[in-house]
Design a protein around this motif. Structure first.
Motif, PDB file in Angstrom:
ATOM      1  N   ASP A 254       0.820  -1.200   0.000  1.00  0.00           N
ATOM      2  CA  ASP A 254       0.000   0.000   0.000  1.00  0.00           C
ATOM      3  C   ASP A 254       0.859   1.256   0.000  1.00  0.00           C
ATOM      4  OD1 ASP A 254      -2.365   1.349  -0.065  1.00  0.00           O
ATOM      5  OD2 ASP A 254      -2.664   1.353   2.086  1.00  0.00           O
ATOM      6  N   ARG A 293      -5.130  -5.341  -4.106  1.00  0.00           N
ATOM      7  CA  ARG A 293      -6.404  -4.780  -4.545  1.00  0.00           C
ATOM      8  C   ARG A 293      -7.362  -4.763  -3.360  1.00  0.00           C
ATOM      9  NH1 ARG A 293     -10.542  -8.412  -5.391  1.00  0.00           N
ATOM     10  NH2 ARG A 293     -10.006 -10.632  -5.544  1.00  0.00           N
ATOM     11  N   ASN A 294      -8.440  -4.034  -3.503  1.00  0.00           N
ATOM     12  CA  ASN A 294      -9.448  -3.934  -2.453  1.00  0.00           C
ATOM     13  C   ASN A 294     -10.629  -4.836  -2.769  1.00  0.00           C
ATOM     14  OD1 ASN A 294      -8.048  -2.023  -0.912  1.00  0.00           O
ATOM     15  ND2 ASN A 294      -8.893  -0.322  -2.076  1.00  0.00           N
ATOM     16  N   LYS A 303     -14.417   0.681   5.437  1.00  0.00           N
ATOM     17  CA  LYS A 303     -13.192   0.541   4.664  1.00  0.00           C
ATOM     18  C   LYS A 303     -13.133  -0.873   4.102  1.00  0.00           C
ATOM     19  CE  LYS A 303      -8.161   0.994   5.065  1.00  0.00           C
ATOM     20  NZ  LYS A 303      -7.023   1.221   5.996  1.00  0.00           N
ATOM     21  N   PRO A 304     -12.881  -1.017   2.804  1.00  0.00           N
ATOM     22  CA  PRO A 304     -12.844  -2.365   2.221  1.00  0.00           C
ATOM     23  C   PRO A 304     -11.636  -3.152   2.706  1.00  0.00           C
ATOM     24  CG  PRO A 304     -12.101  -0.746   0.624  1.00  0.00           C
ATOM     25  CD  PRO A 304     -12.598   0.033   1.812  1.00  0.00           C
ATOM     26  N   GLN A 306      -8.429  -5.536   2.279  1.00  0.00           N
ATOM     27  CA  GLN A 306      -7.394  -5.591   1.262  1.00  0.00           C
ATOM     28  C   GLN A 306      -7.064  -7.035   0.903  1.00  0.00           C
ATOM     29  OE1 GLN A 306      -4.364  -3.130   3.227  1.00  0.00           O
ATOM     30  NE2 GLN A 306      -4.749  -1.535   1.702  1.00  0.00           N
TER      31      GLN A 306
END
Length: 564
Positions: A254, A293-294, A303-304, A306
């Motif tokens: 990230d 990716r999320n 918040k998605p 990860q």
């Protein structure tokens, strides 16, 4: 043979034959005129419903969280039979197939021809591993969880959601086939000793060149990481070149460009969580990469989650009619040190024991041995505490002797403090001279604690990554998982009380009010720190502190008798 009939007889017979043929034709035409024949029915292609009925005995499940819709006509990868231009298209429905043995349960889908569900069996307790927690109905650990990039293929002209034809299937193997451009693909999965055997075949209908890649992904389960939730269960992507492991956490990716180059020639590549690993063997693979990716944002999430991804690829250049075979193994394993060592020594590197690995690995062996005797890892940790205490007994006893001698000279130290209270430098010099003359080490009381700290960190690392301890209960109904924090906070509170009692036995080393206040606050601080630690570690520290108090009390009584 000679014919002895006369010419007259032959002529009469010919007339009778002609008359019979004429009568037969007349009857046939009359019948067709009265009863005309119906038009013959054309054969129909099998419908999707008929295909589904024929395969109804095969296990089916949703291959993804949202389900999969069968592709419509003209979608790439959908097989069709076209006897004539008007004939109906046979649509292959989305289906799943279950492979199972005593170690794992794998669900495969013909949408993408890859695993969509992977559950591992806890051999020690004969049950499927579940997500951490104390609730009996908590979900099972699913390492694939319907992700499209788990064991998926990357190839030009091949869609991720392409529906493959099922060539054959049983409870041990499934074989898929499809087309991508000028390539005919055949992909098979079969149960192996430690996962799945994977085979990919490329058949070029015309000259073709490019790259074919394999992907694996792991989602962050969103567990742990807060003040009161214990250590986080962090997903990683990794590559192994046969000598060294290169791994990247989601936070590492990230902070960078997300897509990162790994090992050029991977021996293994895959993804893992704290206690479970998934890896492809890297036969003829190249260019291992890491990505991030999320996941799709679910209802109620701010918040998605990860998802880390590891991938590798292989070049191909085929002439018309040529074939290429790519065989490898997909390892699906709990991160047990003994198990990984028996499969491949390189796999042992996925267990991250930290900088105290040289202590953690022997400690785990000892805990496993004690568990074989006692049948409870909580009791095994208590027995481990006694073992470490015995090993450190000589050093600890020496420390207690020094502390007892320190207590004896406290009145003389008080006199020095009163005499040199205006000159701190001289006071410190005189105290050191006295300590040296009396053979007292002012830091001796801290030495046992300092020696215990590496053991604490090693046990913490073991409880964080050793699947042998994952989900292991100590006291059912209270401490149901030694790798999680105490849900009732009883152990941290008890430990705070025990720390306070231990502090009362130790002589005061300073008359500084601020330092004395710090010593009083220390038990409270330690209690707060212990709230988020795995209860297995808190059990160790609690038992060790109680044994330390008992040893110190014994040393005080012993030295008092000698003084008399």
């Amino acid at each position: 043979m000679s014919d002895f009939r006369s010419p007259h007889e032959k002529q009469a017979e010919s007339k009778r034959m002609m008359l019979a043929i004429g009568v037969s034709l007349a009857v046939m035409f009359s019948w067709n005129a009265i009863f005309p024949p119906t038009a013959p029915q054309q054969p129909q292609a099998a419908s999707a419903e008929q295909f589904d009925d024929e395969n109804r005995d095969k296990p089916a499940a949703d291959p993804s969280p949202s389900g999969v819709v069968a592709p419509q006509q003209n979608t790439p990868g959908v097989a069709a039979e076209t006897a004539t231009e008007e004939a109906p298209v046979v649509v292959i429905p989305a289906k799943t197939f279950r492979l199972e043995d005593g170690r794992r349960i794998v669900t495969l889908s013909n949408v993408g021809a890859h695993p969509v569900g992977v559950q591992l069996v806890d051999q020690a307790h004969s049950k499927i591993y579940k997500e951490p927690g104390t609730e009996a109905d908590r979900p099972a650990v699913d390492l694939a969880a319907g992700r499209a990039d788990f064991g998926s293929l990357e190839l030009a002209g091949l869609k991720t959601d392409q529906v493959w034809k099922v060539e054959s299937s049983n409870d041990k193997q499934v074989v898929f086939s499809t087309r991508a451009g000028s390539l005919e693909l055949r992909r098979s999965w079969s149960l192996a000793e430690h996962g799945l055997s994977h085979s990919l075949s490329l058949h070029a209908l015309s000259a073709s060149a490019g790259k074919v890649g394999l992907k694996l992904s792991m989602v962050d389960p969103g567990l742990g990481g807060s003040m009161f939730s214990g250590p986080p269960d962090l997903p990683r992507a990794f590559c192994h070149d046969g000598e060294e492991l290169q791994a990247e956490f989601a936070s590492d990716l990230d902070d960078e460009d997300s897509d990162k180059q790994g090992t050029a020639k991977p021996y293994l590549f895959g993804v893992d969580r704290n206690f479970f690993a998934v890896a492809f063997s890297g036969e003829e693979a190249a260019n291992c990469r890491f990505d991030l990716r999320n996941a799709a944002l679910k209802e109620g999430e701010e918040k998605p989650l990860q998802i880390v991804v590891a991938s590798a690829e292989r070049d191909y250049e085929l002439s018309a009619g040529a074939r290429m075979q790519w065989d490898n193994t997909l390892y699906l394993v709990p991160k047990s040190d003994d198990l990984l060592a028996s499969i491949d020594a390189a796999l042992r590197d996925v267990i991250d024991f930290g900088i105290f690995k040289f202590i953690a690995q022997p400690m785990l062996l000892l805990l496993t041995f004690y568990f074989s005797l006692l049948g409870n890892y909580g009791l095994a940790i208590i027995l481990l505490t006694f073992t470490v205490k015995l090993l450190l007994w000589p050093i600890t006893d020496m420390s207690f002797r020094s502390m007892a001698r320190m207590k004896e000279i406290q009145p003389r130290i008080a006199e020095l403090r009163e005499k040199y209270k205006a000159d701190k430098q001289t006071l410190a010099q005189k105290q050191m001279e006295m300590f040296k003359a009396e053979g007292v080490n002012p830091a001796g009381g801290c030495l046992p604690m300092l020696l215990q700290i590496p053991v604490w960190f090693a046990l913490y690392s073991t409880l964080r990554v050793a699947v042998e301890l994952y989900g292991s209960p100590f006291i059912p109904g209270w401490l149901d998982d030694l790798t999680l924090a105490d849900p009732l906070y009883i152990l941290p509170a008890l430990l705070g009380v025990v720390f306070f009692m231990q502090q009362k036995l130790q002589p005061q080393m300073t008359d500084n009010p601020q330092q004395q206040m710090m010593m009083k606050v220390m038990p409270v601080m330690m209690t707060v720190f212990m709230v988020a630690l795995p209860c297995g570690l808190v059990v160790y520290i609690l038992v060790n502190t109680v044994l330390g108090i008992a040893h110190q009390y014994y040393a005080i009584k012993r030295d008092a008798k000698r003084a008399r």
